[in-house]
Motif scaffolding. Structure first.
Motif, PDB file in Angstrom:
ATOM      1  N   ALA A  63       0.839  -1.215   0.000  1.00 20.43           N
ATOM      2  CA  ALA A  63       0.000   0.000   0.000  1.00 20.43           C
ATOM      3  C   ALA A  63       0.871   1.261   0.000  1.00 20.43           C
ATOM      4  O   ALA A  63       1.987   1.260   0.515  1.00 20.43           O
ATOM      5  CB  ALA A  63      -0.900   0.001   1.228  1.00 20.43           C
ATOM      6  N   PRO A  64       0.361   2.368  -0.581  1.00 17.86           N
ATOM      7  CA  PRO A  64       1.128   3.622  -0.582  1.00 17.86           C
ATOM      8  C   PRO A  64       1.445   4.058   0.829  1.00 17.86           C
ATOM      9  O   PRO A  64       0.646   3.922   1.749  1.00 17.86           O
ATOM     10  CB  PRO A  64       0.203   4.605  -1.289  1.00 17.86           C
ATOM     11  CG  PRO A  64      -0.693   3.750  -2.119  1.00 17.86           C
ATOM     12  CD  PRO A  64      -0.915   2.492  -1.336  1.00 17.86           C
ATOM     13  N   GLU A  65       2.613   4.629   0.981  1.00 16.85           N
ATOM     14  CA  GLU A  65       3.088   5.127   2.268  1.00 16.85           C
ATOM     15  C   GLU A  65       3.432   6.607   2.101  1.00 16.85           C
ATOM     16  O   GLU A  65       4.331   6.953   1.326  1.00 16.85           O
ATOM     17  CB  GLU A  65       4.320   4.339   2.710  1.00 16.85           C
ATOM     18  CG  GLU A  65       4.925   4.874   4.016  1.00 16.85           C
ATOM     19  CD  GLU A  65       6.230   4.165   4.338  1.00 16.85           C
ATOM     20  OE1 GLU A  65       6.940   4.646   5.222  1.00 16.85           O
ATOM     21  OE2 GLU A  65       6.543   3.149   3.677  1.00 16.85           O
ATOM     22  N   ARG A  88       5.073   9.507   3.690  1.00 17.77           N
ATOM     23  CA  ARG A  88       6.005   9.673   4.791  1.00 17.77           C
ATOM     24  C   ARG A  88       6.070  11.149   5.202  1.00 17.77           C
ATOM     25  O   ARG A  88       5.911  12.057   4.371  1.00 17.77           O
ATOM     26  CB  ARG A  88       7.388   9.172   4.409  1.00 17.77           C
ATOM     27  CG  ARG A  88       8.085   9.936   3.296  1.00 17.77           C
ATOM     28  CD  ARG A  88       9.508   9.389   3.125  1.00 17.77           C
ATOM     29  NE  ARG A  88      10.200  10.157   2.079  1.00 17.77           N
ATOM     30  CZ  ARG A  88      10.261   9.770   0.814  1.00 17.77           C
ATOM     31  NH1 ARG A  88       9.657   8.668   0.436  1.00 17.77           N
ATOM     32  NH2 ARG A  88      10.925  10.496  -0.068  1.00 17.77           N
ATOM     33  N   ASN A 125       5.972   4.172  -2.947  1.00 18.66           N
ATOM     34  CA  ASN A 125       4.956   3.338  -3.606  1.00 18.66           C
ATOM     35  C   ASN A 125       3.717   4.149  -3.980  1.00 18.66           C
ATOM     36  O   ASN A 125       2.581   3.678  -3.818  1.00 18.66           O
ATOM     37  CB  ASN A 125       4.556   2.157  -2.723  1.00 18.66           C
ATOM     38  CG  ASN A 125       5.702   1.176  -2.543  1.00 18.66           C
ATOM     39  OD1 ASN A 125       6.415   0.871  -3.496  1.00 18.66           O
ATOM     40  ND2 ASN A 125       5.888   0.697  -1.316  1.00 18.66           N
ATOM     41  N   THR A 171      -5.703  10.719   1.452  1.00 14.90           N
ATOM     42  CA  THR A 171      -5.598   9.308   1.072  1.00 14.90           C
ATOM     43  C   THR A 171      -5.174   9.216  -0.380  1.00 14.90           C
ATOM     44  O   THR A 171      -5.600  10.021  -1.227  1.00 14.90           O
ATOM     45  CB  THR A 171      -6.940   8.581   1.273  1.00 14.90           C
ATOM     46  OG1 THR A 171      -7.933   9.196   0.438  1.00 14.90           O
ATOM     47  CG2 THR A 171      -7.382   8.644   2.717  1.00 14.90           C
ATOM     48  N   ASN A 192      -4.939   6.171  -3.321  1.00 15.05           N
ATOM     49  CA  ASN A 192      -5.384   4.815  -3.666  1.00 15.05           C
ATOM     50  C   ASN A 192      -4.719   4.416  -4.968  1.00 15.05           C
ATOM     51  O   ASN A 192      -5.097   4.867  -6.040  1.00 15.05           O
ATOM     52  CB  ASN A 192      -6.905   4.783  -3.794  1.00 15.05           C
ATOM     53  CG  ASN A 192      -7.448   3.364  -3.790  1.00 15.05           C
ATOM     54  OD1 ASN A 192      -6.695   2.424  -4.031  1.00 15.05           O
ATOM     55  ND2 ASN A 192      -8.728   3.227  -3.513  1.00 15.05           N
ATOM     56  N   LYS A 201      -3.843  -0.147  -3.722  1.00 11.91           N
ATOM     57  CA  LYS A 201      -4.051  -0.189  -2.287  1.00 11.91           C
ATOM     58  C   LYS A 201      -4.077   1.222  -1.767  1.00 11.91           C
ATOM     59  O   LYS A 201      -3.562   2.136  -2.399  1.00 11.91           O
ATOM     60  CB  LYS A 201      -2.933  -0.999  -1.613  1.00 11.91           C
ATOM     61  CG  LYS A 201      -2.927  -2.484  -1.971  1.00 11.91           C
ATOM     62  CD  LYS A 201      -1.837  -3.225  -1.222  1.00 11.91           C
ATOM     63  CE  LYS A 201      -1.848  -4.701  -1.595  1.00 11.91           C
ATOM     64  NZ  LYS A 201      -0.793  -5.449  -0.867  1.00 11.91           N
ATOM     65  N   GLU A 202      -4.659   1.420  -0.607  1.00 11.35           N
ATOM     66  CA  GLU A 202      -4.872   2.774  -0.085  1.00 11.35           C
ATOM     67  C   GLU A 202      -3.817   3.111   0.954  1.00 11.35           C
ATOM     68  O   GLU A 202      -3.483   2.305   1.808  1.00 11.35           O
ATOM     69  CB  GLU A 202      -6.268   2.886   0.537  1.00 11.35           C
ATOM     70  CG  GLU A 202      -6.599   4.304   1.009  1.00 11.35           C
ATOM     71  CD  GLU A 202      -8.007   4.384   1.591  1.00 11.35           C
ATOM     72  OE1 GLU A 202      -8.924   4.682   0.826  1.00 11.35           O
ATOM     73  OE2 GLU A 202      -8.145   4.132   2.799  1.00 11.35           O
ATOM     74  N   GLY A 203      -3.285   4.343   0.863  1.00  9.59           N
ATOM     75  CA  GLY A 203      -2.360   4.869   1.865  1.00  9.59           C
ATOM     76  C   GLY A 203      -2.905   6.168   2.431  1.00  9.59           C
ATOM     77  O   GLY A 203      -3.568   6.951   1.737  1.00  9.59           O
ATOM     78  N   ARG A 204      -2.622   6.404   3.719  1.00  7.14           N
ATOM     79  CA  ARG A 204      -3.167   7.599   4.385  1.00  7.14           C
ATOM     80  C   ARG A 204      -2.019   8.401   4.992  1.00  7.14           C
ATOM     81  O   ARG A 204      -1.022   7.847   5.467  1.00  7.14           O
ATOM     82  CB  ARG A 204      -4.154   7.190   5.487  1.00  7.14           C
ATOM     83  CG  ARG A 204      -5.328   6.374   4.983  1.00  7.14           C
ATOM     84  CD  ARG A 204      -6.133   5.789   6.123  1.00  7.14           C
ATOM     85  NE  ARG A 204      -6.768   6.801   6.920  1.00  7.14           N
ATOM     86  CZ  ARG A 204      -7.964   7.335   6.683  1.00  7.14           C
ATOM     87  NH1 ARG A 204      -8.662   6.930   5.631  1.00  7.14           N
ATOM     88  NH2 ARG A 204      -8.487   8.243   7.484  1.00  7.14           N
ATOM     89  N   SER A 205      -2.211   9.736   4.987  1.00  7.28           N
ATOM     90  CA  SER A 205      -1.193  10.621   5.582  1.00  7.28           C
ATOM     91  C   SER A 205      -1.390  10.704   7.074  1.00  7.28           C
ATOM     92  O   SER A 205      -2.488  10.492   7.596  1.00  7.28           O
ATOM     93  CB  SER A 205      -1.292  12.018   4.975  1.00  7.28           C
ATOM     94  OG  SER A 205      -2.518  12.630   5.351  1.00  7.28           O
TER      95      SER A 205
END
Length: 1919
Positions: free
Chosen positions: A897-899, A901, A927, A975, A977, A980-984
């Motif tokens: 999933a996205p990260e 940072r 990612n 977010t 997507n 896959k979903e990544g959140r701050s």
């Protein structure tokens, strides 16, 4: 066999497109190297700025300029400035002459001082003279100059010499025809600096002899703004100065009519507004001109006046009106003139905007007439809408429309009345009627429609204005001049900022081009500009302090025809045969067609040339070239022509026949051996050639020389394709692999040539396919398989190593054993196929093939980046890192999933944004998608989408998206997507926030708040992500910086960048707004100390954080301003260094304010616009204040009210009451009343008494002045003092009442007595005047009869003349000491006189001393006769400080006596000494030489001239001089003479005038005296004479024929009066009967003794001398007096009661006696001057001639050419010679004839004090005497020069005549005394002189000393 690449990645190749081929530069023949590009660019920019205009010459004026006039015939420019007139040469403006015409003492309330009857009670102050009229009158050779002083007085100065007045005015009145001068003749121009005046010279009318002057002047009299603000109602302007007038200018006729209105017709030549209507008709004149300028004979000529009718002050509805007035002039020379008001008609001019713009330019600024059009500049008044944007405009009016409007108006007035069309000007004094009326049965002729008539109403005003649309708009236009050039109209416009615009208009009056040049920055251009009358290529203009000559076009900056013609400059054109851009007149034969191409022809008509053939094969022979020449060219047939190839290579050219437009020329080609070399990497060379006509290259062209054989060298990879696609006719020889230009070179081959590119062996369809590892394959289909079938090939990848290429089949090859390495993420290698062998011969590859080698392990730190390389063709897989993927490996799966940072300080950034979205949100992490399509719709903030930006996406690492709009404020995470979903971790907030705003000019100071903002070493604040803020100041919680400028009004983001990393936004933004606008400032004046509040009006000031104000040139430090609201700013004015007008700059937020309208008009470059300023501030002197009585101390008691009255000097500041601050100490004084001159203020609170003294200070801005000190008294003391004073005052009042009653009665009696005294004094004055008048009638013949002498004149003998002249002091002693009065009388009654003067007697020395002394004197005489000794002797004595002037004169006279027998030698010595004196004087101030007798040689010269002129004095001058003295004596004896003070009733000197009415009666006395040869005589005396005066008159009567030296003295005789037969009295000046008054004893007179008429007196020699009384003139004035007390005039109030009975009146009444005495003596004085200054032919003055010639010779030797210096030399010495005898040396006579000297002649013997009365007495005669002297000098100069022999003979004769008259031994002995006294100095001088040392003169001198030293003093003591 497979080989691996670096990192284990398999190789991959793909095709890539290449950039196009580089262009082929043409060849140019080598010339001068061009400047480097930056400099070349600067040169072009400079030419664009000044290419259209050129300031040729400037002349600076130290004072403001006013007017100028051009004299085309003489090439002269006349410039008038304040207080100065200049005459300049027209070509270079160099100064030829100048004149000062101010400042002068003047007052606007006074008549001109040239008015004889003018008197003024107002004070005249030093006033600057502003020129108002400067007109040239070539017919009379005059320049008319009128100024503002003396009520607008005019002068007529000389044309060609402005410094000289040609005609004095007012004219001098001849006695027979006195000239009456009226004020109207003097009041011509306006008398105020700011009031307008125009003048125009008109041709003479019928019956008039000279020119006429049309004058228009603004009214400055009472009621106008120009009238002085005081209580005076005296107005000289209304009656004497009409607004418009025609004045006489006939300087050759009757000068009494000069500048008058007395013309033909003699009335109505003025137009004067009625007094009551002047407020509504304030006329301001702009210009006067004639039209048409060059009329046909008999055609009607008009004089036009352009003027403004100013708006009424205080009336908001009133507006200025622009008017054009017309006056008819006589038809032809001498035609009949109409009255001014008959033909006068005016109409309005209106310049109004069109195309929907309703703007009106209502005020006329400048006009310029052409033949058909009148161009005028108008401006909007300040404060009107739109005045800021374009406050000035240019309009053009047709004169035909003016004529039509005037005719229609007169028709509407007299034929068909229309009250809305025309009206009669009833405001004019000379008008006919109030309204128009139809004239029945009258047919108006065209002349009457144009010029009116006497029977028609006049003057008229057209009510409908003539309208025109603006041709051009610009701010600050101030002047206009127009020229018609070809099809263009060129308009020159001056501006108030000192710039000159040049605008080219086409036939439709549309702007084609415009240029600008700065003439004088900040100096307004004068509203009148003129073209040079001789050369219209130059324009003269004037700024406030400069005169400039401007060339109308600088064509030389254009070097090509295209640039020259393309600039659309009407003046510039292309001179074809000279190949330069010139004015038409500067091009030879420009009048013939095709020689000069104008801008209207366009660039298409520029000369052009085509060369045939245009392409030449280097291997082919050509017979010649054909040149096709087109464009504007004259026929070249028959002209000397050549083709020029550069480097001196030329061939003959010819044109077969005449032709225009398109001409054919033939030319030989340059030889083959001189072909230029081919440049590297080029298959051709371009040759430039030109056609030279008559030595000048007139047209250029180029042709190409090519070589096909060089194609393969230039393009090795595409040799065949380039050969066949070349622009030259080339062929490809396949077998030889070469490019040829001739097919014959390949004919032996089986396939000789390929003629088309498709035939080349090309691999255009290169494709990649999988082979075994380590091999690369290529396939194609050759056009002819036989060409390359089986040929050995190699693969080249751009490396040194090549790889073998193996044929796979007929259309495919494989590169074997290829190994390529890379350490980068990917690397591209070029791939080429070549024939095996050397040199390298490549197969054509027009689209270059490339092979890409990649490394999966490099540049892919995460899964998304690794798998995302698949889009690039890279086969990589993620497995604990990015690795190569084999061909058999499965496809990769998904990534984690996205990260997102964190990124310091925040991530994502910014963390907030506005609700309407648009914020660019930057998201960084891992990612974040393999490709953009993974995240294109996958970024969200809560439920709000954020749209990613494709151009800013970085695979897996960074996403930049634009936030969408939100309905309400909220906060949520971001977010992403991507499968896959990544959140701050951080949240983004939508907030409601207003962005800070500021002007787009920049300078706004902003502050950013946050935390940890001090971290890092480098920080930047970026606006709009690009522009950095300046002046950063940061702390932990805030950053302050200055915003840069923006291009457009908009909201831009603001971010913070740390350490050159990413920029943190944080939702920050800044809004750029339109710039603030300043529309006006007020007031426009300030005092030099500054501090006056200047109000600045405008818009959008709410964005301004700080404002400052600065003044150019003269300003001191800038001042800080205060923003009041969005439309107002107040600024204290800066201090100034001087009184002047200067531009003002405002700095808004640190940026200099520039009006955007100026830049929008495109008049200036933007940087120049920012330097300019549309606002100016006039600085005036600081105001001056004083108390009411100008006292410095003011007393005040505390508790009492205090009111101060402060006087203010008049100034032009116009201060308001709130601008004054008055303080007493620290207490403010409340200002209640403020007027122009007075300020009233009062103090309501009590003043502290601690200090006792408080300064009174008045403040205006920064100016402070302490005008006085307030002295406070104690309150308790004041009460006590007040009580005491009241008590005393009460007591004094009672006493005063009693005294008043007593005194009033006395005063009544005293008043009556005073009236009687005044009546008595009045009768005395009448009586004295009557007597004075009677004395003026004295008959001259009475005096002449009394002076008739039959006995001749008693001259002195020569020896006595010499002794008295040479030794005046000794002569006086001789007279007094050696004449013995006790001697008995001889038979004639006189006593013999002993010759007791030492020089006339024996040398009395004892006999014992005589031998040695005589020998010594003899030897000393021989030394004195040695020239060298004598000169050294004289110089040595003169160098001694104690050798006084008296000693020098004595030595000179002794030398004259000693050398009297050798006058020739004496003359030579005198000349040598004179030469030395002249040398010494010439080095200092030659004019002072011979002024005084201060040296030995000057006295020698005086003596020499006395000797030589003795005969002349005796025979010529003696008699008139003696008669003058006798006449003086006779005249003064007619009245009383004070024996002690010397004052007389009759005199010529005011100082010696007896200013009392002394009653004197004549007494005829019968006197007997046994002496002088007569027994008894009747002698006339006055009863006021003292007894000594009576004795002197008696002695003069008895001894008048006896030499005076033999007369008895008055002290030596007694006078006895026989009162009866038995009684007699001895009469004396003092005896026991003398009267005493005021402590002084009065001398006895005849009246004292009461001696009657006819009394008998006897005079006899006294027995013993009475020593009790000396001579009367030596008596002490403190003890004795005669007629008046010496202190009467000084101590008049202190006279005793006894003297109060004297009748004294005003002393000036007696001045008439001077005139009476002068008239009586005038004849004798004239006779004396005539005798002195006349030359007798029989006896010319040889000595004078010889001496004058000597002076002229010496002046010529020393280069002294100043005639005044030579005249002064002659006058100094000649005047000294004439006065050397002091009236006593020529003949005998009484000393009393000249005693006292000052009584007789002004400045006589020696000169006494002069007074104005004495100068006035002889004011008429002195110029005549000067002429006589000059004539005498000229006669001397014209005499035949004397030779040395002739002069020596004359001198020898003079010596012979008077030899043995003097005892020279006595003179030698006296000279020796000086030699003995200065012996050491003389010896030293002799030793220092070489000649004296050689002749041993020192030893001879020592011998003289030795002989005389022992005996001389002893012998003299015995003697």
């Amino acid at each position: 066999m497979a080989r691996r690449a670096a990192g284990g990645a398999p190789l991959s190749a793909r095709a890539a497109a290449a950039s196009p081929l580089p262009p082929r530069p043409p060849f140019r023949a080598p010339q001068c190297p061009p400047p480097p590009p930056p400099l070349w660019l600067l040169l072009l920019l400079g030419a664009a700025r000044v290419g259209a205009l050129e300031i040729q010459r400037r002349f600076p004026s130290p004072t403001p300029t006013n007017n100028f006039a051009l004299d085309g015939a003489a090439g002269t420019v006349y410039l008038a400035a304040v207080n100065r007139l200049y005459q300049l040469s027209g070509a270079n403006l160099s100064l030829e002459a100048e004149a000062a015409v101010g400042p002068v003492a003047d007052s606007p309330l006074c008549h001109a001082p040239q008015l004889p009857q003018a008197s003024c009670e107002h004070p005249r102050r030093l006033t600057d003279n502003y020129n108002k009229i400067l007109q040239l009158d070539p017919g009379q050779g005059l320049v008319v100059v009128c100024g503002s002083v003396y009520q607008g007085f005019c002068q007529l100065r000389r044309r060609g010499n402005i410094s000289a007045v040609a005609v004095p005015f007012p004219p001098a009145a001849p006695p027979a025809a006195p000239v009456t001068v009226f004020p109207s003749m003097l009041n011509v121009a306006a008398n105020h600096p700011n009031a307008s005046t125009v003048g125009l010279l008109l041709p003479p009318a019928a019956g008039a002899g000279g020119s006429r002057l049309l004058v228009g002047a603004t009214y400055t009299g009472y009621g106008s703004a120009f009238f002085p603000r005081n209580r005076s109602l005296e107005d000289h302007r209304f009656e004497n100065t009409p607004e418009i007038a025609i004045r006489s200018l006939d300087a050759r006729g009757d000068l009494a009519k000069l500048f008058t209105f007395d013309l033909n017709p003699s009335d109505d030549n003025i137009l004067k507004i009625k007094q009551g209507a002047k407020e509504q008709h304030k006329l301001g004149f702009v210009r006067a001109f004639l039209h048409p300028p060059d009329p046909r004979p008999g055609a009607q000529t008009y004089a036009y006046l352009a003027l403004n009718s100013e708006a009424r002050a205080g009336d908001k509805e009133s507006q200025a009106r622009s008017l054009l007035a017309r006056i008819c002039l006589p038809r032809g020379a001498g035609g009949d003139a109409k009255k001014l008001t008959e033909s006068y008609i005016q109409l309005g001019l209106q310049c109004a905007g069109g195309a929907g713009r309703g703007d009106l330019y209502s005020r006329l600024v400048s006009v310029f007439p052409t033949r058909e059009l009148l161009f005028a500049v108008f401006e909007r008044p300040q404060g009107t809408p739109g005045a800021r944007a374009a406050p000035a405009a240019l309009c053009a009016f047709r004169f035909a429309d003016v004529q039509a409007a005037i005719r229609a108006a007169r028709t509407a007035c007299f034929v068909d009345p229309a009250p809305d069309v025309v009206a009669v000007l009833d405001s004019v004094v000379q008008g006919t009627g109030p309204a128009c009326e139809r004239k029945r049965n009258i047919q108006l002729q065209p002349e009457q429609l144009d010029c009116g008539a006497a029977h028609l109403q006049h003057p008229l005003s057209v009510l409908q204005p003539l309208k025109a649309l603006p041709v051009f708009r610009a701010p600050g236009l101030s002047s206009v001049a127009v020229a018609s050039v070809g099809n263009y109209t060129v308009v020159f416009l001056g501006t108030v900022s000192g710039r000159l615009l040049k605008v080219n208009l086409n036939e439709s009056m549309q702007v084609v081009s415009r240029k600008v040049v700065t003439v004088a920055y900040g100096e307004p251009v004068h509203h009148v500009m003129q073209f040079d009358p001789v050369d219209p290529g130059y324009l003269y203009l004037m700024t406030s302090h400069q005169m400039a000559r401007v060339k109308v076009a600088a064509c030389a900056v254009h070097t090509t025809c295209g640039d020259c013609v393309g600039t659309a400059d009407a003046y510039c054109g292309w001179c074809t045969l000279e190949t330069r851009c010139t004015l038409r007149q500067d091009c030879a034969n420009s009048s013939q067609p095709h020689f000069w191409t104008s801008a209207s022809a366009g660039p298409s008509r520029c000369p052009a040339m085509t060369v045939l053939p245009a392409e030449i094969n280097v291997h082919q022979e050509y017979p010649g070239m054909i040149l096709q020449i087109s464009g504007s060219l004259p026929s070249l047939s028959g002209m000397e022509m050549a083709c020029d190839y550069g480097h001196g290579i030329r061939t003959v050219a010819r044109v077969p026949g005449p032709a225009f437009g398109h001409q054919i020329a033939y030319c030989n080609l340059l030889p083959r051996d001189q072909f230029p070399p081919f440049p590297p990497h080029q298959d051709h060379v371009t040759v430039e050639m030109s056609v030279r006509v008559q030595g000048q290259s007139i047209v250029r062209a180029s042709f190409t020389i090519y070589d096909c054989g060089r194609v393969g060298q230039v393009y090795p990879h595409t040799a065949c394709t380039s050969c066949l696609s070349a622009q030259w006719p080339c062929f490809w020889c396949a077998q030889q692999h070469a490019c040829v230009s001739n097919q014959s070179r390949c004919e032996a081959s089986p396939n000789p040539t390929v003629s088309q590119a498709q035939g080349c062996p090309l691999p255009p369809l290169f494709f990649f396919f999988h082979l075994a590892p380590g091999a690369v394959g290529a396939a194609w289909t050759p056009p002819d398989p036989r060409v390359l079938q089986g040929a050995a090939l190699e693969c080249s990848f751009g490396l040194e190593e090549t790889f073998e290429a193996v044929w796979v089949n007929e259309s495919a090859v494989r590169c074997k054993q290829v190994v390529l390495h890379t350490t980068q993420k990917s690397q591209v290698f070029p791939l080429s196929l070549q024939l095996k062998g050397r040199p390298a011969r490549f197969l054509d590859s027009p689209d270059p093939m490339t092979v890409e080698v990649y490394n999966c392990a490099v540049g892919s730190p995460d899964c998304s980046q690794c798998l995302g390389r698949e889009d690039l063709g890279h086969l990589c897989v993620w497995s604990d890192g990015c690795r190569p993927r084999g061909t058999m490996q499965p496809l990769p799966g998904t990534c984690p999933a996205p990260e997102i940072r964190p990124h310091p300080p925040v991530s994502p950034i910014p963390l907030s944004g506005p609700l309407d979205g648009g914020t660019q949100l930057t998201i960084r992490g891992r990612n974040l998608g393999r490709r953009f399509s993974d995240v294109a719709h996958g970024v969200w903030i809560g439920s709000v989408a954020c749209e990613p930006l494709a151009d800013r996406y970085t695979v897996s690492e960074e996403i930049v998206c634009a936030t969408g709009p939100a309905t309400e404020a909220f906060s949520d995470v971001v977010t992403v997507n991507a499968s896959k979903e990544g959140r701050s971790q951080e949240r983004f907030s939508y907030v409601v926030r207003e962005s800070p705003m500021g002007p787009k000019a920049g300078g706004t100071r902003i502050t950013i708040h946050g935390s940890d903002l001090h971290v890092g070493s480098e920080l930047q604040v970026l606006v709009n992500n690009t522009e950095p803020c300046t002046e950063l100041l940061r702390s932990d919680a805030s950053i302050a910086c200055t915003v840069p400028g923006g291009s457009l009004p908009a909201v831009v983001p603001v971010c913070v960048r740390f350490e050159q990393r990413g920029c943190v936004h944080g939702g920050l933004s800044f809004q750029y707004m339109p710039n603030p606008v300043i529309t006006a400032i007020s007031p426009h004046r300030s005092h030099v100390s500054g501090g006056r509040t200047i109000t600045v009006a405008g818009e959008r000031f709410h964005m301004v954080q700080k404002v400052s104000m600065a003044v150019h040139h003269i300003g001191r430090e800038p001042t800080l301003c205060k923003v009041l609201n969005s439309t107002l700013i107040t600024c204290p004015s800066p201090g100034a260094l001087s009184n002047a007008s200067a531009p003002v700059d405002f700095f808004l937020n640190g940026r200099v304010y520039a009006d955007e309208a100026v830049v929008a008009e495109e008049l200036l470059e933007p940087e120049e616009a920012q330097r300019g300023s549309q606002f100016r501030l006039d600085y005036l002197p600081d105001p001056q204040f004083s108390t009411a009585k100008r006292e410095k101390w003011i007393k005040h008691h505390p508790g009492e009210p205090l009111t101060l009255v402060i006087h203010k000097e008049q100034d032009g500041l116009g201060l308001e009451s709130h601008e004054y601050r008055v303080k007493i100490g620290q207490v403010a004084c409340d200002i209640q009343i403020v007027s122009e001159r007075v300020i009233h203020c009062s103090v309501n609170e009590s003043l502290g008494t601690a200090e006792g003294q408080l300064p009174i200070t008045i403040q205006v801005g920064n100016f402070n002045q302490t005008i006085a000190t307030l002295q406070l008294g104690g309150s308790e003391t004041a009460i006590i003092v007040s009580i005491v004073i009241c008590s005393v005052l009460l007591l004094l009042s009672v006493v005063a009442l009693f005294v008043f009653c007593t005194k009033s009665r006395r005063a009544e009696r005293y008043w009556q007595k005073t009236l009687l005294q005044m009546e008595e004094m009045e009768s005395q004055i009448r009586e004295e005047i009557r007597k004075g008048f009677a004395e003026l009638q004295t008959d001259m013949t009475d005096l002449t009869k009394e002076l008739n002498r039959s006995q001749g004149i008693p001259f002195l003998e020569y020896k006595h003349f010499v002794t008295r002249t040479f030794f005046p002091k000794c002569s006086s002693l001789y007279e007094e000491r050696y004449v013995l009065p006790s001697q008995t009388l001889n038979s004639q009654g006189s006593s013999p006189v002993q010759e007791t003067h030492p020089l006339l007697g024996e040398w009395k020395i004892p006999e014992s001393c005589r031998p040695n002394m005589e020998e010594g004197i003899s030897l000393f005489s021989s030394l004195l006769n040695n020239k060298h000794f004598l000169i050294v002797f004289v110089h040595a004595l003169e160098q001694q400080k104690d050798f006084a002037v008296r000693d020098r004169c004595s030595l000179a006279s002794l030398l004259t006596i000693a050398l009297h027998g050798k006058l020739e030698y004496y003359t030579g010595i005198m000349k040598e000494l004179l030469v030395d004196l002249i040398d010494a004087s010439a080095a200092k101030n030659p004019k002072l030489m011979l002024r005084r007798t201060e040296s030995v040689v000057e006295k020698m010269l005086t003596n020499w001239m006395s000797i030589c002129m003795y005969s002349c004095l005796r025979e010529t001058v003696g008699e008139p001089f003696f008669l003058l003295l006798c006449a003086i004596k006779q005249q003064i004896n007619k009245g009383s003479i004070d024996a002690i003070t010397g004052k007389a009733r009759y005199t010529l000197n005011e100082e010696w005038l007896l200013r009392e009415n002394i009653e004197a009666k004549p007494r005829n006395l019968n006197v007997s005296f046994q002496g002088c040869g007569m027994d008894s005589l009747s002698v006339r005396a006055m009863d006021t004479d003292t007894l000594t005066q009576v004795k002197e008159k008696i002695l003069e009567a008895f001894c008048k024929n006896v030499p005076y030296s033999q007369w008895p003295r008055a002290e030596d005789v007694d006078l006895e009066w026989f009162a009866s037969s038995t009684q007699s009295y001895i009469l004396r000046d003092l005896d026991d009967t003398s009267v005493v008054e005021d402590g002084r004893k009065k001398l006895n007179t005849l009246a004292h003794y009461k001696i009657p008429e006819g009394a008998s007196l006897a005079m006899s020699l006294t027995d013993k001398k009475d020593n009790t009384l000396g001579r009367v003139k030596d008596l002490d004035t403190e003890k004795y007096f005669h007629l008046v007390l010496p202190t009467d005039e000084l101590a008049e109030p202190k006279k005793s009661h006894r003297q109060s009975h004297r009748k004294k009146v005003l002393p000036e009444i007696y001045l008439t006696r001077l005139l009476s005495t002068k008239g009586t003596l005038q004849k004798f004085l004239d006779d004396l001057f005539k005798a002195i200054l006349s030359i007798r032919e029989d006896k010319p003055p040889l000595a004078v001639k010889y001496f004058f010639d000597f002076l002229e010779e010496q002046a010529e030797k020393r280069g002294i050419s100043d005639p005044d210096t030579l005249h002064i030399w002659k006058t100094n010495r000649w005047g000294a010679l004439r006065g050397s005898g002091k009236g006593q040396g020529c003949f005998t006579g009484s000393r009393s004839l000249l005693s006292p000297p000052g009584v007789l002649l002004p400045g006589s013997c020696p000169p006494t004090q002069d007074s104005p009365t004495n100068k006035l007495l002889y004011a008429k005669e002195i110029p005549e005497y000067r002429k006589i002297v000059q004539r005498y000098y000229k006669q001397i100069h014209d005499m035949t020069p004397l030779s040395e022999q002739e002069m020596n003979a004359h001198l020898a004769e003079e010596s012979r005549k008077y030899q043995n008259e003097f005892n020279t031994n006595v003179a030698m002995a006296e000279i020796y005394k000086y030699a003995k006294r200065y012996r050491p100095q003389i010896v030293s001088a002799l030793e220092a002189n070489p000649t004296a040392r050689r002749t041993q003169l020192q030893h001879k001198f020592e011998q003289v000393v030795a002989l005389m030293e022992d005996n001389i003093y002893e012998c003299y003591s015995e003697a």
